[in-house]
Each structure stands twice: as structure tokens, then as C-alpha cells.
Scaffold this active site. Structure first.
Site, PDB file in Angstrom:
ATOM      1  N   ALA A 183       2.961 -17.656  24.244  1.00 43.91           N
ATOM      2  CA  ALA A 183       2.610 -16.698  25.283  1.00 43.91           C
ATOM      3  C   ALA A 183       2.781 -17.384  26.638  1.00 43.91           C
ATOM      4  O   ALA A 183       2.737 -18.619  26.736  1.00 43.91           O
ATOM      5  CB  ALA A 183       1.167 -16.228  25.089  1.00 43.91           C
TER       6      ALA A 183
ATOM      7  N   GLY B  31       2.358 -18.424  20.397  1.00 46.13           N
ATOM      8  CA  GLY B  31       2.787 -17.054  20.140  1.00 46.13           C
ATOM      9  C   GLY B  31       4.195 -16.971  19.567  1.00 46.13           C
ATOM     10  O   GLY B  31       4.532 -15.998  18.886  1.00 46.13           O
TER      11      GLY B  31
ATOM     12  N   GLU C 190       3.704 -17.404  16.000  1.00 40.31           N
ATOM     13  CA  GLU C 190       3.029 -16.190  15.515  1.00 40.31           C
ATOM     14  C   GLU C 190       4.006 -15.024  15.420  1.00 40.31           C
ATOM     15  O   GLU C 190       3.963 -14.239  14.473  1.00 40.31           O
ATOM     16  CB  GLU C 190       1.855 -15.861  16.440  1.00 40.31           C
ATOM     17  CG  GLU C 190       0.756 -16.906  16.334  1.00 40.31           C
ATOM     18  CD  GLU C 190      -0.296 -16.772  17.428  1.00 40.31           C
ATOM     19  OE1 GLU C 190       0.068 -16.824  18.620  1.00 40.31           O
ATOM     20  OE2 GLU C 190      -1.475 -16.593  17.093  1.00 40.31           O
TER      21      GLU C 190
ATOM     22  N   GLU D 115      -2.297 -24.198  20.851  1.00 40.63           N
ATOM     23  CA  GLU D 115      -3.232 -23.570  21.808  1.00 40.63           C
ATOM     24  C   GLU D 115      -4.461 -24.432  22.073  1.00 40.63           C
ATOM     25  O   GLU D 115      -5.044 -24.385  23.161  1.00 40.63           O
ATOM     26  CB  GLU D 115      -3.673 -22.189  21.291  1.00 40.63           C
ATOM     27  CG  GLU D 115      -2.593 -21.125  21.311  1.00 40.63           C
ATOM     28  CD  GLU D 115      -1.737 -21.062  20.051  1.00 40.63           C
ATOM     29  OE1 GLU D 115      -1.776 -22.026  19.250  1.00 40.63           O
ATOM     30  OE2 GLU D 115      -1.023 -20.067  19.877  1.00 40.63           O
TER      31      GLU D 115
HETATM   32  N1  CAA Z   1       4.486 -20.377  29.131  1.00 41.31           N
HETATM   33  C1  CAA Z   1       5.063 -20.460  30.348  1.00 41.31           C
HETATM   34  N2  CAA Z   1       6.019 -21.334  30.650  1.00 41.31           N
HETATM   35  C2  CAA Z   1       6.423 -22.189  29.682  1.00 41.31           C
HETATM   36  C3  CAA Z   1       5.865 -22.170  28.395  1.00 41.31           C
HETATM   37  C4  CAA Z   1       4.853 -21.202  28.123  1.00 41.31           C
HETATM   38  N3  CAA Z   1       4.295 -21.071  26.907  1.00 41.31           N
HETATM   39  N4  CAA Z   1       6.442 -23.139  27.651  1.00 41.31           N
HETATM   40  C5  CAA Z   1       7.343 -23.737  28.454  1.00 41.31           C
HETATM   41  N5  CAA Z   1       7.327 -23.165  29.684  1.00 41.31           N
HETATM   42  C6  CAA Z   1       8.144 -23.514  30.836  1.00 41.31           C
HETATM   43  C7  CAA Z   1       7.676 -24.814  31.465  1.00 41.31           C
HETATM   44  O1  CAA Z   1       6.564 -24.584  32.323  1.00 41.31           O
HETATM   45  C8  CAA Z   1       8.922 -25.253  32.177  1.00 41.31           C
HETATM   46  O2  CAA Z   1       9.035 -24.509  33.379  1.00 41.31           O
HETATM   47  P1  CAA Z   1       9.515 -25.261  34.752  1.00 41.31           P
HETATM   48  O3  CAA Z   1      10.912 -25.755  34.427  1.00 41.31           O
HETATM   49  O4  CAA Z   1       9.494 -24.154  35.742  1.00 41.31           O
HETATM   50  O5  CAA Z   1       8.553 -26.375  34.979  1.00 41.31           O
HETATM   51  C9  CAA Z   1      10.058 -24.767  31.254  1.00 41.31           C
HETATM   52  O6  CAA Z   1       9.483 -23.764  30.414  1.00 41.31           O
HETATM   53  C10 CAA Z   1      10.598 -25.878  30.379  1.00 41.31           C
HETATM   54  O7  CAA Z   1       9.509 -26.475  29.693  1.00 41.31           O
HETATM   55  P2  CAA Z   1       9.227 -28.065  29.724  1.00 41.31           P
HETATM   56  O8  CAA Z   1       9.746 -28.654  30.997  1.00 41.31           O
HETATM   57  O9  CAA Z   1       7.779 -28.250  29.399  1.00 41.31           O
HETATM   58  O10 CAA Z   1      10.173 -28.516  28.521  1.00 41.31           O
HETATM   59  P3  CAA Z   1       9.951 -29.749  27.522  1.00 41.31           P
HETATM   60  O11 CAA Z   1      11.200 -29.835  26.712  1.00 41.31           O
HETATM   61  O12 CAA Z   1       9.474 -30.968  28.244  1.00 41.31           O
HETATM   62  O13 CAA Z   1       8.751 -29.281  26.547  1.00 41.31           O
HETATM   63  C11 CAA Z   1       7.570 -27.755  25.143  1.00 41.31           C
HETATM   64  C12 CAA Z   1       8.950 -28.190  25.730  1.00 41.31           C
HETATM   65  C13 CAA Z   1       7.043 -28.840  24.179  1.00 41.31           C
HETATM   66  C14 CAA Z   1       7.830 -26.469  24.379  1.00 41.31           C
HETATM   67  C15 CAA Z   1       6.578 -27.542  26.315  1.00 41.31           C
HETATM   68  O14 CAA Z   1       7.164 -26.676  27.280  1.00 41.31           O
HETATM   69  C16 CAA Z   1       5.287 -26.933  25.896  1.00 41.31           C
HETATM   70  O15 CAA Z   1       4.428 -27.609  25.368  1.00 41.31           O
HETATM   71  N6  CAA Z   1       5.113 -25.598  26.134  1.00 41.31           N
HETATM   72  C17 CAA Z   1       3.884 -24.922  25.912  1.00 41.31           C
HETATM   73  C18 CAA Z   1       3.688 -24.632  24.440  1.00 41.31           C
HETATM   74  C19 CAA Z   1       2.364 -23.949  24.240  1.00 41.31           C
HETATM   75  O16 CAA Z   1       1.322 -24.471  24.570  1.00 41.31           O
HETATM   76  N7  CAA Z   1       2.396 -22.739  23.641  1.00 41.31           N
HETATM   77  C20 CAA Z   1       1.219 -21.969  23.387  1.00 41.31           C
HETATM   78  C21 CAA Z   1       0.940 -21.014  24.514  1.00 41.31           C
HETATM   79  S1  CAA Z   1      -0.627 -20.157  24.327  1.00 41.31           S
HETATM   80  C22 CAA Z   1      -0.313 -18.921  23.228  1.00 41.31           C
HETATM   81  O17 CAA Z   1       0.786 -18.762  22.727  1.00 41.31           O
HETATM   82  C23 CAA Z   1      -1.478 -18.010  22.936  1.00 41.31           C
HETATM   83  C24 CAA Z   1      -1.279 -17.132  21.773  1.00 41.31           C
HETATM   84  O18 CAA Z   1      -1.491 -17.509  20.671  1.00 41.31           O
HETATM   85  C25 CAA Z   1      -0.886 -15.747  21.978  1.00 41.31           C
END
Ligand code: CAA
Length: 259
Positions: free
Chosen positions: A66, A110, A113, A133
Site C-alpha cells: 500500500a 499489500g 496480499e 508492515e
Molecule cells: N509506498 C510508497 N512508495 C513506495 C513504496 C510504498 N509501499 N515502496 C517503495 N516506494 C517508493 C520509494 O519511496 C521510492 O520512492 P523515491 O524514489 O521517490 O524515493 C521508490 O518507490 C523506490 O523505492 P526504494 O528507493 O526504497 O527502492 P529499493 O530498491 O531501495 O527498495 C523496497 C525496495 C525493499 C521494496 C523498499 O522500497 C521498501 O521497503 N518498500 C516498502 C515496502 C513496505 O513496507 N510495504 C508495506 C506497505 S504497508 C501495507 O502494504 C499495508 C497493507 O497491508 C495494506
């Protein structure tokens, strides 16, 4: 209909393909994207010619979860009153024809999911699955705590949900999360092959098979998902949610205060 966050096409006149397309945010799932996904799947479901659907992403990410930038500012009151973030996700579950997830790269939060809401997952060898998360001070909010244990059993589901670690494609196949793993360059051929096989069967029998297999997992699943959503929303009342999401967006390590 034209879409901004997904691309839609039809293969061989009978397989509907939706490609998630927010590359700058690794296909992070926001309301607009999920509305478009729901609309596209419903249109395919209603189209007599379509016998099966595929949801896929990019090589780097199926979907990284998400949209944290969107969620970071929410309070419990926002999420509970508006039933935000995952409200419109269940439309994927209302689709009666089969939906295959073709997963390459990250399928996190998500994204994992969403893949699990599909009927089965075909993964590329670079796929990585996780429910991270917990690192953001919340829990899965779109069925992860309910569907993951049903797919991989309690031990691995707890491991994933509590440590936030990722599973690679080989582990996901061993654990039963995905049905097949293929090299990335064969992913769409493999998914399309499966979809074409399904599309050539009786749509009625296919829908009945899907409905019946899903029945095996229902029971208290809806209660479980609702329970999970309430807890997920409740966590937006905590300072740790603000800290976890702010830390992510500012690229720093989160310091949780347990409050
Ligand atoms: N939401 C918004 N933006 C996201 C995102 C997310 N879930 N995941 C990645 N992005 C964005 C980053 O902020 C980044 O944006 P900028 O270039 O503008 O800074 C871009 O995508 C590229 O990401 P990274 O620079 O972080 O890329 P990376 O290769 O270093 O890492 C990753 C990749 C491991 C996937 C890392 O981005 C990450 O950990 N993302 C978050 C994953 C996460 O926590 N997901 C769960 C979200 S909560 C949820 O989903 C609730 C639910 O159950 C409904």
C-alpha cells in the site's frame, strides 16, 4: 475506458491482462490504482469472450505494498470512518473467473496480499514476498494475517509477519505460496499458457471449480479479515505508525517508542 495506473490488454481474444503501472513508486497501491484494477477486472469478468485474467507488474516489482506516502498522515479516525486503504481491494475477490498473479520482483505488504487474493501465483525466479508492515508500526491490512497462514502454515506466516523478512521464489514455492517458479523471461509465457488452458475449458465449470476451492478457505475468513482491518486501522492511533512511515519516507531508521 482509459486508465492512469494500470495497462490493460487482451491476448488471443480470451485472456485479459492487467499490468500494474506506477513504476516510480514500485507499483505502490493507492485508491486510484485499486479502483482502476477493480474496474478492469470487473469488465473482463463481464466479457463473455474472456476466460481467464492475469495481474502482473514490472520486472522490479509486482507491487511494493500500500502507498506509504498516502497512509503516513492518516489517523485512526480517518481510516476507521472512511474505511480507508483496503476498502476497495475486496473487489478482486468478487471476480468469478480465474485470476492468476504473475509475480516478478517485490510483492510486499499489500502487494503480497493482492497476489494472494488471486487464485494462484506464478512467480519469476527473482520474486520476493513479504509482509513487512511490522517495520512501519502496523500490521498487514488486506488479508495478510489471514491468507498467509492458510497458504504457508502458521510457522512461516508468523515468521514473515513478525520479522518482516522476505521470502525468495524458491522458498515461496517450497512453502506452497506459489504454484510454479520460472525464469523471469518465461514468466508471461508461463502465465499466459496456464490462462489459455483455463480459458479453453467450460467457463461454468471453471467458475464452479474456483468457487468450490475458495469455499474450503472461507469459514471464518471474512471475520478474520474484518478483525484484521479494525486492528490495522487502530494502529493509526499510535505514534509508532507515524514514526515508522515518516522514517521510511525520510530514508532513516525508525525509532519506535511503543506508544
Ligand atoms: N509506498 C510508497 N512508495 C513506495 C513504496 C510504498 N509501499 N515502496 C517503495 N516506494 C517508493 C520509494 O519511496 C521510492 O520512492 P523515491 O524514489 O521517490 O524515493 C521508490 O518507490 C523506490 O523505492 P526504494 O528507493 O526504497 O527502492 P529499493 O530498491 O531501495 O527498495 C523496497 C525496495 C525493499 C521494496 C523498499 O522500497 C521498501 O521497503 N518498500 C516498502 C515496502 C513496505 O513496507 N510495504 C508495506 C506497505 S504497508 C501495507 O502494504 C499495508 C497493507 O497491508 C495494506
Amino acid at each position: 475506458m482509459s486508465y492512469e495506473n494500470i495497462e490493460v490488454r487482451v491476448e488471443a481474444g480470451k485472456v485479459g491482462i492487467v499490468t500494474l503501472n506506477r513504476p516510480k513508486a514500485l507499483n505502490a497501491l493507492n485508491d486510484a490504482l485499486m479502483d482502476e484494477l477493480g474496474a478492469a477486472l470487473k469488465a473482463f469478468d463481464a466479457d463473455e469472450a474472456i476466460g481467464c485474467m492475469i495481474i502482473t507488474g514490472s520486472e522490479r516489482a509486482f507491487a511494493a505494498g500500500a502507498d506509504i506516502a498516502l497512509m503516513a498522515k492518516y489517523t485512526f479516525v480517518d481510516t476507521y470512518k472512511g474505511d480507508y486503504i483496503t476498502r476497495n481491494w475486496e473487489s478482486v475477490r468478487s471476480i468469478r473467473k480465474p485470476v492468476i498473479a504473475a509475480v516478478s520482483g517485490f510483492a510486499l505488504g499489500g502487494g503480497c496480499e493482492l497476489a494472494m487474493m488471486c487464485d494462484f501465483i506464478i512467480a519469476a525466479d527473482n520474486a520476493r514476498f513479504g509482509q513487512p508492515e511490522i517495520k512501519l508500526g502496523v500490521i498487514p491490512g488486506a488479508g495478510g494475517t489471514q491468507r498467509l497462514p492458510r497458504a504457508v502454515g502458521k510457522a512461516k506466516a508468523m515468521d514473515m509477519a513478525l520479522t518482516g523478512r522476505m521470502m525468495d521464489a524458491a522458498e515461496a514455492e517450497r512453502a506452497g505460496l506459489v504454484s510454479r517458479v520460472v525464469p523471469y523471461d518465461k514468466l508471461m509465457d508461463e502465465a499466459l499458457g496456464a490462462a489459455l488452458t483455463i480459458a479453453d475449458f467450460s467457463q461454468i465449470a471453471v467458475m464452479a471449480a474456483k468457487e468450490s476451492v475458495n469455499r474450503a478457505f472461507e469459514g471464518s475468513l471474512s471475520d478474520g479479515v474484518m478483525f484484521e482491518r479494525r486492528l490495522f486501522h487502530a494502529l493509526f492511533a499510535t505514534a509508532d505508525q507515524k514514526e515508522g512511515m515518516d522514517a521510511f519516507l525520510n530514508k532513516r531508521k525508525a525509532e519506535f517508542k511503543n506508544q
